[in-house]
Design an enzyme around this catalytic site. Sequence first.
Site, mmCIF file in Angstrom:
data_model
loop_
_atom_site.group_PDB
_atom_site.id
_atom_site.type_symbol
_atom_site.label_atom_id
_atom_site.label_comp_id
_atom_site.label_asym_id
_atom_site.label_seq_id
_atom_site.Cartn_x
_atom_site.Cartn_y
_atom_site.Cartn_z
ATOM 1 N N GLU A 456 2.410 6.632 -6.993
ATOM 2 C CA GLU A 456 2.981 8.228 -6.562
ATOM 3 C C GLU A 456 3.626 8.538 -5.962
ATOM 4 O OE1 GLU A 456 -0.590 10.799 -7.289
ATOM 5 O OE2 GLU A 456 -1.147 9.376 -8.528
HETATM 6 C C1 LIG Z 1 0.585 -0.545 -9.556
HETATM 7 C C2 LIG Z 1 1.189 0.378 -9.956
HETATM 8 C C3 LIG Z 1 0.430 1.052 -10.899
HETATM 9 C C4 LIG Z 1 1.606 2.492 -11.443
HETATM 10 N N1 LIG Z 1 0.849 2.962 -12.546
HETATM 11 C C5 LIG Z 1 1.891 3.989 -13.211
HETATM 12 C C6 LIG Z 1 1.377 4.637 -14.063
HETATM 13 O O1 LIG Z 1 0.481 4.706 -14.330
HETATM 14 N N2 LIG Z 1 2.725 5.225 -14.846
HETATM 15 C C7 LIG Z 1 3.817 5.212 -14.077
HETATM 16 O O2 LIG Z 1 4.799 6.334 -14.702
HETATM 17 N N3 LIG Z 1 4.469 5.094 -12.724
HETATM 18 C C8 LIG Z 1 3.313 3.735 -12.346
HETATM 19 N N4 LIG Z 1 3.395 3.605 -11.835
HETATM 20 C C9 LIG Z 1 4.620 2.756 -10.797
HETATM 21 C C10 LIG Z 1 5.397 3.726 -9.393
HETATM 22 O O3 LIG Z 1 5.247 4.983 -9.888
HETATM 23 C C11 LIG Z 1 6.541 2.813 -9.010
HETATM 24 O O4 LIG Z 1 6.297 1.472 -8.580
HETATM 25 C C12 LIG Z 1 7.510 3.854 -7.829
HETATM 26 O O5 LIG Z 1 7.637 5.177 -8.483
HETATM 27 C C13 LIG Z 1 7.864 2.960 -7.314
HETATM 28 O O6 LIG Z 1 8.950 2.753 -7.952
HETATM 29 P P1 LIG Z 1 9.405 1.214 -7.582
HETATM 30 O O7 LIG Z 1 8.345 0.230 -8.019
HETATM 31 O O8 LIG Z 1 10.227 0.679 -9.070
HETATM 32 O O9 LIG Z 1 10.743 0.728 -6.285
HETATM 33 P P2 LIG Z 1 11.340 1.791 -5.918
HETATM 34 O O10 LIG Z 1 11.905 2.561 -6.533
HETATM 35 O O11 LIG Z 1 12.269 0.370 -6.259
HETATM 36 O O12 LIG Z 1 11.612 1.415 -5.077
HETATM 37 C C14 LIG Z 1 11.379 0.199 -3.708
HETATM 38 C C15 LIG Z 1 11.483 0.763 -2.213
HETATM 39 O O13 LIG Z 1 12.566 1.557 -2.348
HETATM 40 C C16 LIG Z 1 12.000 2.502 -1.196
HETATM 41 N N5 LIG Z 1 12.692 4.224 -2.089
HETATM 42 C C17 LIG Z 1 13.545 4.110 -2.853
HETATM 43 N N6 LIG Z 1 14.558 4.915 -3.095
HETATM 44 C C18 LIG Z 1 14.293 4.979 -1.704
HETATM 45 C C19 LIG Z 1 15.690 6.368 -0.486
HETATM 46 N N7 LIG Z 1 16.244 7.331 -1.059
HETATM 47 N N8 LIG Z 1 14.770 6.255 0.453
HETATM 48 C C20 LIG Z 1 14.216 5.538 0.796
HETATM 49 N N9 LIG Z 1 13.633 5.487 0.490
HETATM 50 C C21 LIG Z 1 13.716 4.576 -0.999
HETATM 51 C C22 LIG Z 1 10.743 3.008 -2.037
HETATM 52 O O14 LIG Z 1 9.990 3.433 -1.161
HETATM 53 C C23 LIG Z 1 10.188 1.412 -2.636
HETATM 54 O O15 LIG Z 1 10.076 1.264 -1.077
HETATM 55 C C24 LIG Z 1 2.952 2.370 -11.253
HETATM 56 C C25 LIG Z 1 2.945 1.528 -10.373
HETATM 57 C C26 LIG Z 1 1.972 0.445 -9.779
HETATM 58 C C27 LIG Z 1 2.260 -0.559 -8.968
#
Ligand SMILES: Cc1cc2nc3c(=O)[nH]c(=O)nc-3n(C[C@H](O)[C@H](O)[C@H](O)COP(=O)(O)OP(=O)(O)OC[C@H]3O[C@@H](n4cnc5c(N)ncnc54)[C@H](O)[C@@H]3O)c2cc1C
Length: 773
Positions: A456
Site C-alpha cells: 500500500e
Molecule cells: C506480501 C505482499 C502483498 C501484496 N499484495 C498486493 C496486492 O494484493 N495487489 C497488488 O497489486 N500488489 C500487491 N503487493 C505489491 C506491493 O504493493 C508492492 O510490493 C509495492 O508497491 C512495492 O513494489 P516493489 O515491491 O516492486 O518495490 P520497488 O518498487 O522495487 O521499490 C523498492 C524500494 O524502492 C523504493 N522506491 C521506489 N521508488 C522510489 C522513489 N521514487 N523514491 C524513494 N524510494 C523509492 C521503495 O520505497 C522500496 O523501498 C504486495 C506485495 C507484497 C510483498
Amino acid sequence: MIALYTLLVLVTVAVVIFGAPPIRRVLLSNRILAVFRKVMPPMSQTEADAINAGTVWWDGELFSGKPDWERLLGYPKPTLTPEEQSFLDNECEELCRLCNDWDTYAINDLPPEAWQYIKDKRFFGMIIPKEYGGLGFSAYMHSQVITKLSTRCSALAVTVMVPNSLGPAELLLHYGTEEQKRYYLPRLAAGEEIPCFALTSPHAGSDAAAIPDRGVVCKGMWNGEEVLGMRVTWDKRYITLGPIATLLGLAFRLYDPDGLLGAEKDLGITCALVPTDTPGVHIGRRHFPLNAVFMNGPNWGEDVFMPLDWIIGGPKMAGQGWRMLMECLAAGRSISLPSSNTGMAKLAVRGTGAYARVRQQFNLPIGKFEGVEEPLARMGGNLYMMDAARRMTAGALDLGEKPSVISGIVKYHVTERARDVLNDAMDIQGGKGICLGPNNFTGRAYQQIPVSITVEGANILTRSLIIFGQGAIRCHPYVLKELTAARQNDARAFDQALWRHISFTLCNGARAFFMGLTGSHFVRVPANVAPENKRYYQQLTRFSAAFAFVADISMAVMGGELKRREKLSARLGDILSLLYLCSATLKRYEDEGRNAVDKPLLDWAIWDAMFKAQSAFEGVMSNYPNRVAAHILRWFVFPLGRPYVVASDRLGHKVAELLIEPSSTRDRLTADMYIPREDGEIIGTLERALHAAIAAEAIEAKVRRAVKAGRIEARSPEETAQAAVDAGIISAEEQTQLARAAQLRNEVIRVDDFPPDLSLTDHARSDAARAVA
Ligand SMILES: Cc1cc2nc3c(=O)[nH]c(=O)nc-3n(C[C@H](O)[C@H](O)[C@H](O)COP(=O)(O)OP(=O)(O)OC[C@H]3O[C@@H](n4cnc5c(N)ncnc54)[C@H](O)[C@@H]3O)c2cc1C
C-alpha cells in the site's frame, strides 16, 4: 527631513503597487507568472490524478500555521453502535478463538472452520452496505475489527482486511454499474466470491502507473455472439488472496488502435473484474512472504478476450482506472495497515510488559532494570500515539473525508512505529521471542512487519515523495491555486493567490520568530483544552507556523527541484506527520476523559515527537542548498536555539511502570485485544502469571531478607520457601502463592522444540511441538 520624505514616498509607492491589483499585476505579477510558467515542473495526468485525489482535513490546519484547536476538539469521538459493539465482542471474539498464529503456520492456511465462519458472518462485507447484503460498518468499526484480529493472528487479519480494502468491492461501490453492484456485492459480502486486486507487475511496483499490462479493444466471440470487447495480456505478482480468488480485479492499460470506442488511441489505465475461471486466466502457485500464510501469488493471461462490460463502471469508465484507484486509496490506506499494525503492537506491549515482570534475572524482574525500562517506555509511548492516530483517522473517514495525505502519514508512521515496538519487544524477550512455536507471541508478527512496510505504498517512497510532495500542493492554502492559475495562464487568479501567499509566508515567519523568542507562552489556546496540556498546544502552534514558513521558503528557493530533493522533502513530511500524530494524541486524551493516570504515556509520546520534529527541522536546515536561506530559516525558527530535549528518564520510568503491572491504563492502552481464557494459551497464561508474580514479590522479598540475615539457608526455591515457613517467616498460604507464581513463571518462560530435521508434515507440526523449560 529628507529621510522622512524618502520613506514616505517609498511607503506610498509600495502601498500603490501592492494595494492596487491592476498596477501590481502589470509591474510584478505578470512577470513572475511568466517565469513561473517556464520553471514549473511538468505534471503528467497520473500525477495530477494522484495529487487531486481525496480531501484535505486536519492536515490543512497544520499547513496553515495556525491550527484551530477548537475545531480539532470539536470532531466527534469515534464510537460504535450497539450492533457493532456486539459484533466486536461476539463474532470477532469467536473468530479469534478459531485461529492462532502458530496453527495457521503449521497448516499454511487458516483452518477450514475459520474460513467458514468468515463467510457465514460476512467478514468480507464490512464495507458493503446492508442493502447489498454486507454489514455496512462504519470506518471506525472496520478499523476496530482489523485491530482486534491482528492481536490474535496476522494471517487472519490480512485475509479479512484485503477484501475490505482497495479492491473489487470498494471500486464497485463507487463506480460500478447498478447491474454490477447487484450481482457482485451480495456475493462478495457472503464470501461466495473471493476477491483480489492485481495491480503490481514484475516491472512496475512503486511506479504502478507504469504497468506494462495491456488490453486492446477489438471484436470477438462471446457466448456465441460477436461483441465489442478487449484482448488483455498481463503478468502480475504478489497478489494477496490471488491463489484462491474467484474474482480478479485487474488493472491494465487499454488501447483502442482501431478507434472502435472513439478517437483516443491510448485510453489509459482501466480496471476490470475478471472471473478467474475465464479461459486463459492463469492463477499461478503461491509466494511465501516471510513465512506469512495468507494467500499471495502471481497470475497472468495472454490475449484473454473479455467483454467491455467487465470494466468496472462499464465501457464509459475505460481509461479511468488510475483516477478511480487514487480516489479510493485513502479509505483503505487509512484503515488496513494502521489498524493491523496497532493490533500487533497491542499484542507486543501487553505480552512483553507482563513478561518483563514475570521473567527474573539477577533476582529482579527484568522490567525493573533501567536498560529494559527504556525500550518499554518507547513501546508504551509509541502505542499510545499509534492508536490515537488510527482512531482519529478512522473518525475522519466517518465524517465523510477521504484524507489522502493523512492516509499516507498514518500508513507510514504507524507501520514504522509498529516495527520499533516489535523490535523492542523482541529485545526484551531475548531467546523467548526468537524460538518460534505456539509459546512465542511476537515472533510471527515480527517476521511480517516488512510486509506492512512494503505494501500500500512502500514506506521509503511514501515518506520521500508522497507525504510532503502531495501535502505541499493539496494542503497548502495557495499553492494549488497558483499552479492552476499558472497552467491556465489566468493572470488575475495568479496575482490574487500569489500576494495572499506572500503575506501568508511573511506572517508565519514573523509568528514563528515571535513564538520562538517568547517560548510560545503568549499563544492563545481554547479555554476548553485540558489545562495540563496547554503548553503542548502552544508549542504545536509554534511548530505549525515554523513548518508553514519553512515549507514556503523551501518551495520558493528550490521550486520544482524540491521534488528531486527527496531527503529534504522526507524531513518536511516528518514535521507535518509529527504535528498530526501529536494532534491525534492530544485529542485521544480529551476523548478518553482526561485520565490523569495515562498522562505519562501522552507526555512521553509528545516529548519524543517534538524532539523528532526539531531534529527534522535541523536536518532540513543543515542540508539546505542555499546557505544564506538556511541561516535565515534557523534564525526565524530557533531564535534562542533548540529548546526541545528527549523525553526524560524519569518520565520513561513512569511509562515503563504502567506496562508491567495490571491497571486501567494498561487496559486502555491495549483495549479490545483478544485475550484467550483457555489453558495453554500463552497470552492468557502471561496475564495470570503477571498477577501471581506481583502477589509473590513481597513474599519473595521477605524470604530474601531472611536469607541475607542468615535466619534461613538458601537452597532450591522450594526448599528455601519451606525453610521460611518452618522459621515462621512466611505463612503456609504465602508459600502456596510462591509456588503458584513459580509454576506460572515456568510456563511462561518455556519455549518450544521440534524434531531435529523439522521435517514434520504440516498438520503434525503444531501437535508435535513440545514445550520444554
Ligand atoms: C506480501 C505482499 C502483498 C501484496 N499484495 C498486493 C496486492 O494484493 N495487489 C497488488 O497489486 N500488489 C500487491 N503487493 C505489491 C506491493 O504493493 C508492492 O510490493 C509495492 O508497491 C512495492 O513494489 P516493489 O515491491 O516492486 O518495490 P520497488 O518498487 O522495487 O521499490 C523498492 C524500494 O524502492 C523504493 N522506491 C521506489 N521508488 C522510489 C522513489 N521514487 N523514491 C524513494 N524510494 C523509492 C521503495 O520505497 C522500496 O523501498 C504486495 C506485495 C507484497 C510483498
